[in-house]
Design a protein around this motif. Structure first.
Motif, PDB file in Angstrom:
ATOM      1  N   GLU A   1       0.830  -1.200   0.000  1.00 12.15           N
ATOM      2  CA  GLU A   1       0.000   0.000   0.000  1.00 12.15           C
ATOM      3  C   GLU A   1       0.868   1.256   0.000  1.00 12.15           C
ATOM      4  O   GLU A   1       0.571   2.231  -0.695  1.00 12.15           O
ATOM      5  CB  GLU A   1      -0.917  -0.007   1.223  1.00 12.15           C
ATOM      6  N   CYS A   2       1.946   1.235   0.766  1.00 11.49           N
ATOM      7  CA  CYS A   2       2.860   2.379   0.808  1.00 11.49           C
ATOM      8  C   CYS A   2       3.469   2.640  -0.564  1.00 11.49           C
ATOM      9  O   CYS A   2       3.564   3.791  -1.008  1.00 11.49           O
ATOM     10  CB  CYS A   2       3.966   2.131   1.832  1.00 11.49           C
ATOM     11  N   ARG A   3       3.874   1.577  -1.236  1.00 10.75           N
ATOM     12  CA  ARG A   3       4.485   1.730  -2.562  1.00 10.75           C
ATOM     13  C   ARG A   3       3.485   2.289  -3.567  1.00 10.75           C
ATOM     14  O   ARG A   3       3.824   3.157  -4.382  1.00 10.75           O
ATOM     15  CB  ARG A   3       5.020   0.382  -3.039  1.00 10.75           C
ATOM     16  N   VAL A   4       2.261   1.782  -3.514  1.00 10.96           N
ATOM     17  CA  VAL A   4       1.222   2.268  -4.427  1.00 10.96           C
ATOM     18  C   VAL A   4       0.949   3.746  -4.174  1.00 10.96           C
ATOM     19  O   VAL A   4       0.838   4.548  -5.114  1.00 10.96           O
ATOM     20  CB  VAL A   4      -0.073   1.442  -4.263  1.00 10.96           C
ATOM     21  N   LEU A   5       0.858   4.124  -2.902  1.00  8.92           N
ATOM     22  CA  LEU A   5       0.589   5.521  -2.558  1.00  8.92           C
ATOM     23  C   LEU A   5       1.717   6.437  -3.027  1.00  8.92           C
ATOM     24  O   LEU A   5       1.470   7.544  -3.506  1.00  8.92           O
ATOM     25  CB  LEU A   5       0.404   5.654  -1.043  1.00  8.92           C
TER      26      LEU A   5
ATOM     27  N   ALA B   1       3.386  10.603  -6.538  1.00 12.42           N
ATOM     28  CA  ALA B   1       4.437  11.133  -7.407  1.00 12.42           C
ATOM     29  C   ALA B   1       3.877  11.529  -8.769  1.00 12.42           C
ATOM     30  O   ALA B   1       4.184  12.613  -9.292  1.00 12.42           O
ATOM     31  CB  ALA B   1       5.552  10.103  -7.570  1.00 12.42           C
ATOM     32  N   ILE B   2       3.037  10.672  -9.339  1.00 12.98           N
ATOM     33  CA  ILE B   2       2.489  10.973 -10.667  1.00 12.98           C
ATOM     34  C   ILE B   2       1.557  12.180 -10.609  1.00 12.98           C
ATOM     35  O   ILE B   2       1.618  13.074 -11.462  1.00 12.98           O
ATOM     36  CB  ILE B   2       1.755   9.743 -11.242  1.00 12.98           C
ATOM     37  N   MET B   3       0.692  12.212  -9.596  1.00 12.94           N
ATOM     38  CA  MET B   3      -0.189  13.373  -9.452  1.00 12.94           C
ATOM     39  C   MET B   3       0.627  14.642  -9.239  1.00 12.94           C
ATOM     40  O   MET B   3       0.270  15.716  -9.736  1.00 12.94           O
ATOM     41  CB  MET B   3      -1.152  13.165  -8.282  1.00 12.94           C
ATOM     42  N   SER B   4       1.724  14.520  -8.514  1.00  7.74           N
ATOM     43  CA  SER B   4       2.564  15.686  -8.246  1.00  7.74           C
ATOM     44  C   SER B   4       3.268  16.172  -9.503  1.00  7.74           C
ATOM     45  O   SER B   4       3.528  17.369  -9.653  1.00  7.74           O
ATOM     46  CB  SER B   4       3.598  15.351  -7.161  1.00  7.74           C
ATOM     47  N   ILE B   5       3.590  15.249 -10.408  1.00  6.64           N
ATOM     48  CA  ILE B   5       4.197  15.666 -11.676  1.00  6.64           C
ATOM     49  C   ILE B   5       3.206  16.505 -12.478  1.00  6.64           C
ATOM     50  O   ILE B   5       3.548  17.560 -13.024  1.00  6.64           O
ATOM     51  CB  ILE B   5       4.654  14.440 -12.497  1.00  6.64           C
ATOM     52  N   VAL B   6       1.956  16.034 -12.528  1.00  5.35           N
ATOM     53  CA  VAL B   6       0.915  16.793 -13.233  1.00  5.35           C
ATOM     54  C   VAL B   6       0.775  18.182 -12.623  1.00  5.35           C
ATOM     55  O   VAL B   6       0.734  19.196 -13.326  1.00  5.35           O
ATOM     56  CB  VAL B   6      -0.437  16.048 -13.169  1.00  5.35           C
TER      57      VAL B   6
ATOM     58  N   VAL C   1      -5.791  16.220  -0.105  1.00 10.49           N
ATOM     59  CA  VAL C   1      -6.561  15.460   0.888  1.00 10.49           C
ATOM     60  C   VAL C   1      -6.359  13.966   0.684  1.00 10.49           C
ATOM     61  O   VAL C   1      -6.230  13.203   1.649  1.00 10.49           O
ATOM     62  CB  VAL C   1      -8.061  15.818   0.815  1.00 10.49           C
ATOM     63  N   TYR C   2      -6.281  13.539  -0.584  1.00 11.25           N
ATOM     64  CA  TYR C   2      -6.106  12.110  -0.849  1.00 11.25           C
ATOM     65  C   TYR C   2      -4.796  11.595  -0.265  1.00 11.25           C
ATOM     66  O   TYR C   2      -4.781  10.642   0.522  1.00 11.25           O
ATOM     67  CB  TYR C   2      -6.152  11.814  -2.351  1.00 11.25           C
ATOM     68  N   PHE C   3      -3.673  12.216  -0.656  1.00 13.12           N
ATOM     69  CA  PHE C   3      -2.409  11.633  -0.195  1.00 13.12           C
ATOM     70  C   PHE C   3      -2.153  11.911   1.289  1.00 13.12           C
ATOM     71  O   PHE C   3      -1.491  11.124   1.964  1.00 13.12           O
ATOM     72  CB  PHE C   3      -1.220  12.063  -1.073  1.00 13.12           C
ATOM     73  N   THR C   4      -2.708  13.002   1.819  1.00 17.06           N
ATOM     74  CA  THR C   4      -2.517  13.278   3.245  1.00 17.06           C
ATOM     75  C   THR C   4      -3.260  12.262   4.102  1.00 17.06           C
ATOM     76  O   THR C   4      -2.695  11.676   5.034  1.00 17.06           O
ATOM     77  CB  THR C   4      -2.994  14.700   3.596  1.00 17.06           C
ATOM     78  N   THR C   5      -4.537  12.040   3.791  1.00 24.31           N
ATOM     79  CA  THR C   5      -5.315  11.070   4.572  1.00 24.31           C
ATOM     80  C   THR C   5      -4.780   9.654   4.382  1.00 24.31           C
ATOM     81  O   THR C   5      -4.724   8.873   5.337  1.00 24.31           O
ATOM     82  CB  THR C   5      -6.801  11.104   4.174  1.00 24.31           C
ATOM     83  N   ALA C   6      -4.384   9.335   3.165  1.00 24.91           N
ATOM     84  CA  ALA C   6      -3.914   7.975   2.881  1.00 24.91           C
ATOM     85  C   ALA C   6      -2.668   7.637   3.693  1.00 24.91           C
ATOM     86  O   ALA C   6      -2.586   6.574   4.322  1.00 24.91           O
ATOM     87  CB  ALA C   6      -3.638   7.821   1.387  1.00 24.91           C
ATOM     88  N   PHE C   7      -1.698   8.538   3.698  1.00 26.45           N
ATOM     89  CA  PHE C   7      -0.466   8.261   4.440  1.00 26.45           C
ATOM     90  C   PHE C   7      -0.680   8.355   5.949  1.00 26.45           C
ATOM     91  O   PHE C   7      -0.062   7.604   6.713  1.00 26.45           O
ATOM     92  CB  PHE C   7       0.649   9.214   3.997  1.00 26.45           C
TER      93      PHE C   7
ATOM     94  N   VAL D   1      -2.264   7.137 -13.517  1.00 31.02           N
ATOM     95  CA  VAL D   1      -2.872   7.054 -12.181  1.00 31.02           C
ATOM     96  C   VAL D   1      -4.117   6.181 -12.233  1.00 31.02           C
ATOM     97  O   VAL D   1      -4.357   5.349 -11.347  1.00 31.02           O
ATOM     98  CB  VAL D   1      -3.224   8.463 -11.659  1.00 31.02           C
ATOM     99  N   LEU D   2      -4.915   6.373 -13.272  1.00 28.52           N
ATOM    100  CA  LEU D   2      -6.135   5.579 -13.441  1.00 28.52           C
ATOM    101  C   LEU D   2      -5.808   4.089 -13.507  1.00 28.52           C
ATOM    102  O   LEU D   2      -6.475   3.258 -12.874  1.00 28.52           O
ATOM    103  CB  LEU D   2      -6.862   6.021 -14.711  1.00 28.52           C
ATOM    104  N   VAL D   3      -4.766   3.740 -14.241  1.00 31.36           N
ATOM    105  CA  VAL D   3      -4.363   2.341 -14.384  1.00 31.36           C
ATOM    106  C   VAL D   3      -3.897   1.771 -13.043  1.00 31.36           C
ATOM    107  O   VAL D   3      -4.263   0.650 -12.658  1.00 31.36           O
ATOM    108  CB  VAL D   3      -3.246   2.205 -15.442  1.00 31.36           C
TER     109      VAL D   3
END
Length: 466
Positions: A208-212, A217-222, A308-314, A369-371
């Motif tokens: 889960e950590c690796r997926v997050l 990272a990909i969202m941050s590149i966008v 909110v997504y990556f903050t709550t997830a981590f 990200v979708l994939v």
């Protein structure tokens, strides 16, 4: 019932306290970013302001990484508290030098020192919040509302404050109140760490950590490509980042926080993916005054959901790891490093490439990200639905060797929508005792989470049909 109400009140009080110091920190961080950029345009020139942004982000990540490193070396509560206070003092001193126009050749060094200190404090804030709000049903809305409040305060301060002294006073006041709230947190965090030390660390947690990390990272590149472009445009005066479109950020944060708490984050990946795909629109409108307003508003709306997504997830996963001080702020670390390294190339690409190329890059990354979400089952909202028919416990318990008590507990876990803390209150046992009992059930069934237990049950019911 009274115990349940008391538990909810306790959760709300914790959420308010955590939300307050988190909002104060985010106010400091967000205001600092814009001030460093504005002062950087004066100190080293408009054309180099993106490098200020890059340095700030990279050293913010360094600060976040320093917290777990320092906690591994220093174990005394007083010593740790002293280091945190020292970081606050260093932040105020370096910020004063930045805001009151220190020597230009020292400017980048001052930014690095300041953002490192801010990052260190931010890492502690994320760690404290993750440990205090573990199993809380209000994690998402607390984070969303806290950052929303910080955005609104920042908007008011920047648009109605005319002097550097006023900005310095605002930062100082925020630091002071935040440290007063955080005072004595070390002892509480030590007890939290002791309570969590016996929790199960599973391979699924590592996965889960690796997926997050990959998704963040990909969202941050966008976002980084757009951030770098907008930073450059802000420095040149073509775009005002503190203008009213920034309020879209506040709106999206509250929306994302509310969605995050529905069905314990089940719908958050779907919502985030939809918003991320809209980011493709951003690069299509980076032209003309109306285009900048549209792109800026869209970027802010995307940013709210992503943050909110990556903050709550981590924060959710941090207490279940061996180093919660590191993983609680990992979202910020990944975001800062990724955007920091992509901002300058993104700006250069904007200057020399066509809008169509930027749109294609954003679309490709969004689809990536979708994939990832799809491969890891994050887009299957049906996972949140627990069938309402009567459970057939006998064959399930017999198949996995569950005792009668374990079978009853498994039934409660599967059918209840309440979190572990609330279940412990209802059952009149400690949360630690309940965690131990749940771990036994997980070990016997091969489950590594509540969702996995639900899936295993319905796959192995006595009346299931192969």
């Amino acid at each position: 019932m009274d115990k349940n109400i008391a538990a909810r009140h306790a959760d709300i009080n914790t959420a308010v306290t955590c939300g307050t110091y988190y909002a104060l920190y985010m106010f400091v961080f967000l205001l600092s970013e814009l001030i460093c950029q504005s002062k950087g345009a004066i100190a080293i020139g408009v054309e180099k302001v993106v490098s200020v942004y890059t340095v700030g982000l990279i050293f913010t990540a360094v600060g976040y990484l320093l917290l777990p490193f320092s906690r591994a070396l220093i174990h005394g509560e007083r010593a740790r508290g002293f280091i945190l206070l020292a970081a606050g003092a260093m932040a105020l001193l370096s910020f004063g030098a930045i805001i009151f126009n220190g020597p230009p050749f020292f400017f980048m060094l001052l930014v690095a020192i300041y953002m490192t200190a801010v990052g260190y404090i931010g890492a502690f804030v994320h760690y404290a919040m993750a440990m205090e709000m573990r199993s809380s049903p209000y994690g998402g809305i607390t984070i969303g509302c806290a950052i929303c409040a910080s955005i609104i305060i920042q908007y008011i301060v920047q648009n109605f404050t005319t002097t550097d002294f006023s900005l310095f006073a605002a930062i100082t006041a925020a630091f002071t109140v935040m440290f007063l709230i955080l005072r004595g947190r070390e002892a509480k965090l030590a007890s939290c760490a002791t309570a969590d030390s016996k929790m199960c660390r599973t391979l699924s947690c590592v996965k889960e950590c690796r997926v997050l990390i990959a998704i963040t990272a990909i969202m941050s590149i966008v976002m980084g490509i757009s951030d770098g472009i907008l930073t450059s445009l802000h420095a040149s005066g073509e775009v005002v980042l503190s203008a009213y479109p920034r309020l879209f950020y506040a709106v999206s944060l509250v929306m994302a926080g509310y969605i995050a708490d529905i069905k314990k984050r089940f719908y958050m990946p779907v919502a985030t993916t939809c918003i991320l795909l809209l980011s493709v629109v951003i690069t299509s409108f980076f032209e003309g005054s109306y285009g900048y307003v549209i792109s800026l508003s869209t970027l802010y709306f995307l940013g709210g959901f992503a943050v909110v997504y990556f903050t709550t997830a981590f924060m959710d996963i941090a207490p279940d790891t061996d180093n919660p001080a590191l993983w609680a702020g990992m979202g910020r670390i990944v975001r800062s490093l990724t955007i920091g390294f992509i901002a300058i190339p993104g700006t250069m690409l904007f200057r020399c490439a066509s809008h169509h190329l930027l749109t294609l890059i954003s679309l490709t990354l969004s689809l990536a990200v979708l994939v990832i979400f799809y491969i890891n089952g994050k887009l299957d909202c049906s996972r949140a639905k627990v069938p309402s028919e009567k459970l057939d416990d006998a064959s399930f318990a017999e198949r996995f060797g569950l005792t009668e008590r374990e079978s009853e507990l498994a039934k409660i876990i599967i059918m209840s929508s309440e979190n572990i803390k609330e279940l412990a209150v209802q059952m009149s046992i400690s949360e630690r005792a309940l965690q131990r009992s749940i771990k036994v059930i997980y070990d016997k069934t091969g489950a590594d989470s509540r969702l996995a237990l639900i899936r295993i049950y319905y796959e192995n019911r006595g009346d299931s049909k192969e």
